[in-house]
Enzyme design. Structure first.
Site, PDB file in Angstrom:
ATOM      1  CG  ASP A   5     -11.126 -31.654   4.884  1.00 45.61           C
ATOM      2  OD1 ASP A   5     -11.646 -31.852   5.993  1.00 45.61           O
ATOM      3  OD2 ASP A   5     -11.352 -30.635   4.195  1.00 45.61           O
ATOM      4  CE1 TYR A  47      -4.188  -1.276  -0.448  1.00 41.61           C
ATOM      5  CE2 TYR A  47      -3.500  -2.885   1.184  1.00 41.61           C
ATOM      6  CZ  TYR A  47      -4.385  -2.467   0.205  1.00 41.61           C
ATOM      7  OH  TYR A  47      -5.461  -3.258  -0.131  1.00 41.61           O
TER       8      TYR A  47
END
Length: 353
Positions: free
Chosen positions: A234, A95
């Site tokens: 998972d 930024y």
């Protein structure tokens, strides 16, 4: 800090010497994404070999000149921060001149390249990455600025500190650490008061692919307490990949492997063999996509799978069934099956690999 300043000065001196000799300046760095530059060591994980292939970022080539300029720009920002003992996040850097940098990923990539080129860990460059990981359970510590953090309050979640190296006075009576792949499962275990029910433990989630700070914290906790570390992922190629990052590291950050990996991490679940063992209904499982197949095939070829015969078997079960499952599939057995039955049984009877 003097080491960082000196390393940057050496780079700039080379640039100036090239200019003085009327040559186009060049920055040379290790090729971070090339598997040929990586060796696998049981005790460390994936690490960069000392004499690896390099790539050049030239100032006289239209394709690489902009990157050359951005690297010098960020090097000058790092130099100023180290001199003034100030810190910035990668977002702050982006930024500071969004038009110049174009995107956050450009900045992230250049910072990793600079860290690799100077052979200096990223946090020593005074650049902090934004943290996304959470920690909870039997742990307290003091942050660098003196803030005392106590994660032991049962339902409270704390963000992984942005300067892991700076935390001190770590205290824990935890018997093990559980790395949870996903935020939803992490929150569910917190709601079920899992950290206190069975035996005191520390829970961490990187909320998917872990950021640098989450990996640094896992490593710091391992160095501090030397307690068993288990992963709950998972049962799919993506979950296995994430577990391998914690355990063995990643190719792109292999130059920092010594600070980031914990090769003693164990795979607790969800194992592909668990799906058969628990008679999970086929219609609760998800068919593989082409992407899943490719990812699994690439994991099976990796050097560390060869020294993990039990993992190899599990991956073969997954490949043969072409089915995957999220941890949430256990709720098809009962709503609190994960915290009430699955984890206690696994931890008590040694159901990990």
């Amino acid at each position: 800090s003097s080491e960082v300043l000196e390393a940057i000065e050496n780079v700039i001196q080379d640039v100036l010497e090239s200019l003085a000799q009327k040559k186009a300046p060049v920055l040379t760095l290790a090729n971070r994404s090339d598997w040929r530059n990586i060796e696998f060591k049981d005790s460390v994980g994936l690490q960069m070999i000392p004499h690896c292939t390099t790539k050049q970022i030239r100032s006289d080539c239209p394709r690489s000149a902009p990157r050359f300029a951005l690297m010098l720009k960020i090097l000058s920002m790092i130099y100023k921060m180290v001199q003034s003992n100030t810190y910035a996040t990668k977002r702050d850097i982006y930024y500071s001149d969004t038009l110049l940098f174009g995107s956050q990923s450009v900045v992230d990539n250049i910072i990793n390249d600079i860290s690799c080129m100077l052979r200096i860990p990223r946090r020593s460059l005074h650049i902090l990455s934004t943290t996304k990981g959470f920690v909870a359970g039997d742990l307290s510590y003091t942050e660098e600025d003196g803030t005392k953090v106590n994660c032991t309050c049962s339902a409270t979640v704390f963000t992984v500190p942005s300067n892991v190296q700076g935390i001190k006075n770590l205290i824990s009576h935890a018997k093990f650490m559980l790395i949870v792949e996903k935020d939803a499962t992490f929150q569910r275990l917190l709601d079920d008061d899992f950290c206190n029910k069975l035996t005191p433990c520390i829970m961490i989630t990187g909320r998917g692919v872990p950021d640098l700070n989450t990996r640094l914290l896992v490593r710091k906790l391992w160095d501090s307490f030397q307690i068993p570390i288990f992963t709950l992922m998972d049962a799919d190629p993506h979950g296995v990949e994430i577990m391998c990052i914690y355990k063995y590291g990643s190719v792109s950050m292999s130059f920092e492997a010594h600070h980031l990996t914990v090769p003693s991490i164990k795979w607790l679940g969800l194992l592909p063999s668990d799906l058969e063992r628990l008679n999970i209904r086929k219609d609760a499982l998800i068919p593989f996509t082409k992407q899943d197949q490719n990812k699994l095939a690439s994991i099976q070829k990796r050097p560390y799978i060869a020294c993990q015969p039990m993992w190899k078997k599990e991956l073969e079960i997954m490949a043969a069934s072409k089915l995957k499952a999220e941890i949430q599939v256990l709720t098809s057995l009962s709503s609190d099956y994960l915290s009430r039955v699955y984890l206690p049984n696994k931890l008590q009877f040694g159901g990990w690999l």
